[in-house]
Design a protein around this motif. Sequence first.
Motif, mmCIF file in Angstrom:
data_model
loop_
_atom_site.group_PDB
_atom_site.id
_atom_site.type_symbol
_atom_site.label_atom_id
_atom_site.label_comp_id
_atom_site.label_asym_id
_atom_site.label_seq_id
_atom_site.Cartn_x
_atom_site.Cartn_y
_atom_site.Cartn_z
ATOM 1 N N ASN A 62 0.826 -1.205 0.000
ATOM 2 C CA ASN A 62 0.000 0.000 0.000
ATOM 3 C C ASN A 62 0.862 1.256 0.000
ATOM 4 O O ASN A 62 0.458 2.308 -0.504
ATOM 5 C CB ASN A 62 -0.951 0.000 1.205
ATOM 6 N N GLY A 63 2.066 1.144 0.569
ATOM 7 C CA GLY A 63 2.999 2.260 0.528
ATOM 8 C C GLY A 63 3.476 2.538 -0.886
ATOM 9 O O GLY A 63 3.621 3.688 -1.296
ATOM 10 N N GLU A 99 2.820 -18.549 -4.280
ATOM 11 C CA GLU A 99 1.562 -17.913 -4.691
ATOM 12 C C GLU A 99 0.971 -17.070 -3.561
ATOM 13 O O GLU A 99 -0.204 -16.714 -3.594
ATOM 14 C CB GLU A 99 0.572 -18.970 -5.178
ATOM 15 N N GLY A 100 1.812 -16.712 -2.591
ATOM 16 C CA GLY A 100 1.364 -15.885 -1.474
ATOM 17 C C GLY A 100 2.061 -14.541 -1.462
ATOM 18 O O GLY A 100 3.004 -14.289 -2.215
ATOM 19 N N ILE A 101 1.570 -13.664 -0.594
ATOM 20 C CA ILE A 101 2.151 -12.338 -0.364
ATOM 21 C C ILE A 101 2.730 -12.305 1.050
ATOM 22 O O ILE A 101 2.093 -12.765 2.006
ATOM 23 C CB ILE A 101 1.088 -11.230 -0.512
ATOM 24 N N ASN A 102 3.924 -11.781 1.181
ATOM 25 C CA ASN A 102 4.531 -11.602 2.495
ATOM 26 C C ASN A 102 3.565 -10.803 3.379
ATOM 27 O O ASN A 102 3.223 -9.662 3.046
ATOM 28 C CB ASN A 102 5.852 -10.851 2.339
ATOM 29 N N PRO A 103 3.084 -11.368 4.491
ATOM 30 C CA PRO A 103 2.106 -10.647 5.317
ATOM 31 C C PRO A 103 2.634 -9.327 5.869
ATOM 32 O O PRO A 103 1.838 -8.433 6.197
ATOM 33 C CB PRO A 103 1.776 -11.643 6.436
ATOM 34 N N GLN A 104 3.948 -9.161 5.972
ATOM 35 C CA GLN A 104 4.496 -7.870 6.388
ATOM 36 C C GLN A 104 4.255 -6.795 5.324
ATOM 37 O O GLN A 104 4.265 -5.606 5.641
ATOM 38 C CB GLN A 104 5.988 -7.989 6.672
ATOM 39 N N ARG A 109 -5.000 -8.888 -2.078
ATOM 40 C CA ARG A 109 -5.909 -7.794 -2.438
ATOM 41 C C ARG A 109 -5.140 -6.478 -2.549
ATOM 42 O O ARG A 109 -5.369 -5.684 -3.470
ATOM 43 C CB ARG A 109 -7.021 -7.678 -1.390
ATOM 44 N N ASP A 110 -4.222 -6.230 -1.621
ATOM 45 C CA ASP A 110 -3.398 -5.018 -1.688
ATOM 46 C C ASP A 110 -2.557 -5.010 -2.962
ATOM 47 O O ASP A 110 -2.393 -3.968 -3.608
ATOM 48 C CB ASP A 110 -2.458 -4.934 -0.478
ATOM 49 N N LEU A 115 -1.476 -3.163 -8.631
ATOM 50 C CA LEU A 115 -1.444 -3.411 -10.065
ATOM 51 C C LEU A 115 -2.432 -2.524 -10.802
ATOM 52 O O LEU A 115 -2.095 -1.909 -11.828
ATOM 53 C CB LEU A 115 -1.770 -4.881 -10.352
ATOM 54 N N ALA A 116 -3.648 -2.431 -10.282
ATOM 55 C CA ALA A 116 -4.676 -1.634 -10.952
ATOM 56 C C ALA A 116 -4.289 -0.161 -10.989
ATOM 57 O O ALA A 116 -4.438 0.514 -12.026
ATOM 58 C CB ALA A 116 -6.020 -1.824 -10.245
ATOM 59 N N GLU A 117 -3.790 0.359 -9.879
ATOM 60 C CA GLU A 117 -3.438 1.775 -9.820
ATOM 61 C C GLU A 117 -2.204 2.077 -10.678
ATOM 62 O O GLU A 117 -2.107 3.145 -11.291
ATOM 63 C CB GLU A 117 -3.196 2.196 -8.370
#
Length: 521
Positions: A62-63, A99-104, A109-110, A115-117
């Motif tokens: 998000n940053g 296939e995961g995202i680092n939770p940190q 979804r983030d 990607l969309a932005e």
Amino acid sequence: MFKFRTVLRSFAVAAALALLSVPSLAQEKAPAKPAAQASGVYYEIFVRAFYDSNGDGIGDLNGVTAKLDYIKSLGVSGIWLMPINPSPSYHGYDITDYEGINPQYGTLRDFKKLLAEAHKRGIQVVMDMVINHTSDQHPWFKAALDPKDPHHDWYLWAKPGTDLKAISAVGGPAWHRASNGAYYEGTFTAAMPDLNYDHPAVRKAMIDVGRFWLRQGVDGFRLDAAQHIYDDLRTDMSDPIALQKNVRWWAEYRRALEATNPHVWLVGEVARQNPDDLNPYLGPLNAVFDFPLATQLIESVTQERNLGIGRGLEYTYAAYRKHANGAFDDAPFLSNHDQERVMSQLDDNMLHMRIAASLLLTLPGHPFIYYGEELGMQGSKPDEDIREPMRWYRNGKGQGTASWKDWSSTDDSTVSVQAQEADPASLLNLYRKLISWRKQVSALRDGVLHDVPAADPHVLAYTLEDAQSRVLVVHNLSREPRVLELGSEAHVSSVLLQREGGAVLADGKLTLPAYATVILQ
């Protein structure tokens, strides 16, 4: 003023400079591909260090989304995100879930929001794809400790007669003892066991990983350790069989990914210093990072001498075109997350930094900028100290500043976005200017390069030509003014662009201020 004459070979001038012209933007033909009006420049981001959106001290996805307008203001075409998958390490190059995202860093979804932005702003997103090895904490490797488990053969295990003292291709021990007493191969560290790419299930699994991220909307991948899929031991480094197997794998990978996204873009890390060692990877991959050129650029700037850059690139690009059937992109850079930052390599010499940026951003292909390079951030080994928090504010701290570690360098308040935004002469704004040139003049990003031999060792000159434009690029690498005599054969009409002013074209001579970069039409 010291005047030096540069003699241009008549055949080179006649062939490469005659009728040089750059049409206005209004006259340019419609681009053949969407990226034609982009700069072609990519920006490398270590997410942990970039911008912290939730105040936990760790930069996050998000940053990055929050700073997309800053990234867009640079004029870059895309971003390369260092690993964002779950990992037990701070750097992420030992993955536990592909296939995961680092939770940190956030959630899937983030990431899809990022990607969309990014795509809304015309910014492509390239993910780091680390598939030479997994983490030793990956469920596959944990299962592989049981010789009866199907995953056992997904990794490389020592056999009777194996030299357990063998040195890996990167210089450390190649074999490591597992908890079950067996020895497994890990080219980089014991925490990074190598996968066995002779196993069909491994190949399928990694192709599936690439397709998964393409379906999420990723535009391409930076392929970590691309040469080490089979080049594992020091004895493999000159082995033609290991090279052939590497190239065949990447060709298979590319074909499979193109079935999901025909426009997928692949850039490989092949950390070799001989340009000929990079050639075989062109074709299977769109581009490889130009490590030999990075070394040459830094050395030329440091010595203030042309160390054969144009001549070397003309030879290299011809070889690239041959191997890639004419279709290739170079990926020049100055430094990255594995090297001392370029400003530190240049001993904090801002004049040298500015000419280094000018060299990088007037070369064809897809130049890569390491986050903070545009500010002149310093950083020397160890690795953590070249991956430090992005400097957003004059006073160092402020909203969004990552604090996963403190700064080790002596950068002052001027090395910050806040300070340099307001200064038209700042390094940040120079990067913006140079990147904007690539949008204005298509030959700067897409042109065929021809060296223009110079008698003066402090001058670098080359032509770039594509279907829309032809230009002569001239750099004065020295602290003294130079006079370049173009000769009557050079039909150069005017100075089209110059970095900071002061260049004068008159009577067939180009007067170059110290450290000048000039684009002639």
